[in-house]
Design an enzyme around this catalytic site. Sequence first.
Site, short mmCIF file in Angstrom:
data_model
loop_
_atom_site.label_atom_id
_atom_site.label_comp_id
_atom_site.label_asym_id
_atom_site.label_seq_id
_atom_site.Cartn_x
_atom_site.Cartn_y
_atom_site.Cartn_z
N LYS A 233 -3.00 -10.72 -7.57
CA LYS A 233 -4.21 -11.08 -6.83
C LYS A 233 -5.41 -10.35 -7.43
O LYS A 233 -5.28 -9.18 -7.81
CB LYS A 233 -4.02 -10.63 -5.37
CG LYS A 233 -5.13 -10.97 -4.44
CD LYS A 233 -4.97 -10.28 -3.09
CE LYS A 233 -5.68 -8.94 -3.06
NZ LYS A 233 -6.14 -8.50 -1.74
N LYS B 39 -9.83 -5.00 -6.45
CA LYS B 39 -10.59 -3.87 -6.97
C LYS B 39 -9.64 -2.81 -7.50
O LYS B 39 -9.81 -2.28 -8.59
CB LYS B 39 -11.46 -3.27 -5.86
CG LYS B 39 -12.70 -4.09 -5.61
CD LYS B 39 -13.20 -4.04 -4.19
CE LYS B 39 -12.29 -4.60 -3.17
NZ LYS B 39 -12.90 -5.16 -1.95
N LYS C 119 0.84 -1.22 0.00
CA LYS C 119 0.00 0.00 0.00
C LYS C 119 0.87 1.26 0.00
O LYS C 119 0.50 2.27 -0.57
CB LYS C 119 -0.95 0.01 1.20
CG LYS C 119 -1.97 -1.12 1.16
CD LYS C 119 -3.35 -0.67 0.70
CE LYS C 119 -4.11 -1.86 0.16
NZ LYS C 119 -5.52 -1.83 0.15
N1 AQP Z 1 -8.02 -12.28 -4.83
C1 AQP Z 1 -8.48 -12.75 -3.68
N2 AQP Z 1 -8.53 -14.08 -3.47
C2 AQP Z 1 -9.01 -14.57 -2.29
N3 AQP Z 1 -9.47 -13.79 -1.29
C3 AQP Z 1 -9.44 -12.47 -1.46
N4 AQP Z 1 -9.83 -11.43 -0.67
C4 AQP Z 1 -9.59 -10.28 -1.32
N5 AQP Z 1 -9.06 -10.53 -2.53
C5 AQP Z 1 -8.95 -11.87 -2.65
C6 AQP Z 1 -10.41 -11.58 0.66
O1 AQP Z 1 -11.66 -10.88 0.66
C7 AQP Z 1 -11.91 -10.39 1.97
C8 AQP Z 1 -12.36 -8.95 1.94
O2 AQP Z 1 -11.33 -8.18 1.40
P1 AQP Z 1 -11.11 -6.63 1.69
O3 AQP Z 1 -12.36 -5.90 1.80
O4 AQP Z 1 -10.12 -6.48 2.78
O5 AQP Z 1 -10.50 -6.20 0.36
P2 AQP Z 1 -9.11 -6.50 -0.20
O6 AQP Z 1 -8.46 -7.73 0.27
O7 AQP Z 1 -8.32 -5.27 -0.02
O8 AQP Z 1 -9.65 -6.71 -1.65
P3 AQP Z 1 -9.11 -6.00 -2.88
O9 AQP Z 1 -10.02 -6.22 -4.00
O10 AQP Z 1 -7.68 -6.38 -3.06
O11 AQP Z 1 -9.27 -4.47 -2.47
P4 AQP Z 1 -8.29 -3.30 -2.79
O12 AQP Z 1 -7.90 -3.44 -4.21
O13 AQP Z 1 -9.16 -2.09 -2.54
O14 AQP Z 1 -7.16 -3.41 -1.82
C9 AQP Z 1 -10.65 -10.59 2.79
O15 AQP Z 1 -10.83 -11.69 3.65
C10 AQP Z 1 -9.61 -10.89 1.75
O16 AQP Z 1 -8.61 -11.76 2.27
#
Ligand code: AQP
Length: 326
Positions: free
Chosen positions: A192, A195, A112
Amino acid sequence: MKKRVFSGIQPTGIIHIGNYLGAIKRWVDLIEEYDCIYSIVDYHAITVSYDPKELPIRIIESAKILMAAGVDPDRVILFVQSSVSEHTELEWILNTITPVGDLERMTQYKDKRQQNVENINTGLLTYPVLMASDILLYKAEVIPVGEDQKQHLELTREIVRKFNRRFGNTFPEPQTLLGVAPRIKGLDGNAKMSKSLNNYIALIEEKEDIWNKLRIAVTDPARKRRNDPGNPEVCNIYSLHKYFSSEEEIEKVNKGCRNAEIGCVECKKILAENMDRVIAPIREKKKSFDGKENLVREILYSGAEQARKIAVQTMEEVREKIGVKF
Ligand code: AQP
């Protein structure tokens, strides 16, 4: 007494199939057996740039999608993190026993930092402490998350051990429960699914959009022409088949790819159909909440009330243990 589950998701308004297979599907499966508390963690989301006018809309959208995916507010506590101020209160206390060095080592923080060079704020660094307080406020024991959150949970356990040693036994050590697919890769076939990287298929994606996205998704990079045999082991489309297609179809695309009987387009078409079969009911249910924003708000307020009752009790105990109750 049922064991308690806690998990959270950020209110980006988009929930993708990575979130679903990595965490949310598990959230739903656990409802029967556990006492489940699920939160839309808006204070986590403000650590990166966002639009304050959009955030309330995204919170409601996220709640609608979660409910459409099976997070039934009649059977779980579903609430918004900022509605229960004890989350940040406990975070402050946990900050005082969390070494900065441990936070600086977190992989997500390092990522990040690079993605937000213009705003490397303290919230990015202390994100895992807020996450620990989310969990510990409810003394949750089982935490369903994707693989990217494993390291944060290890730190939470470390914080628990420290707190309990210093102030007496207070919190249980929460266990990580990985989802059915702990790490779904994005459509670029590499990073991964995420979003912020815009490499995702949303959980409420329209059928034609599922196809439009899959059509251009990266497959086995070594398979240049239709008649070249491919290697399913390195193809992200094949790994997605494992979560959406039947045993027979998985076998068919595996063999067909290896001996070039099936081209990537055909393989993707099968996946698109199967994916839509899973996504369509969620998409339709989500639409049934559209226009009912007040109802969704009421559900979240009522969830917050239930969560607060537990949080207040924990904070009473914590305040007494750390010596600020006089
Ligand atoms: N690619 C993934 N595969 C498996 N699990 C995933 N999670 C996120 N991406 C994957 C799991 O989803 C839950 C909620 O996630 P979050 O709200 O913390 O979002 P994140 O992990 O930050 O998802 P993004 O899409 O990667 O968001 P951005 O791009 O905004 O940072 C968690 O349990 C996470 O492990």
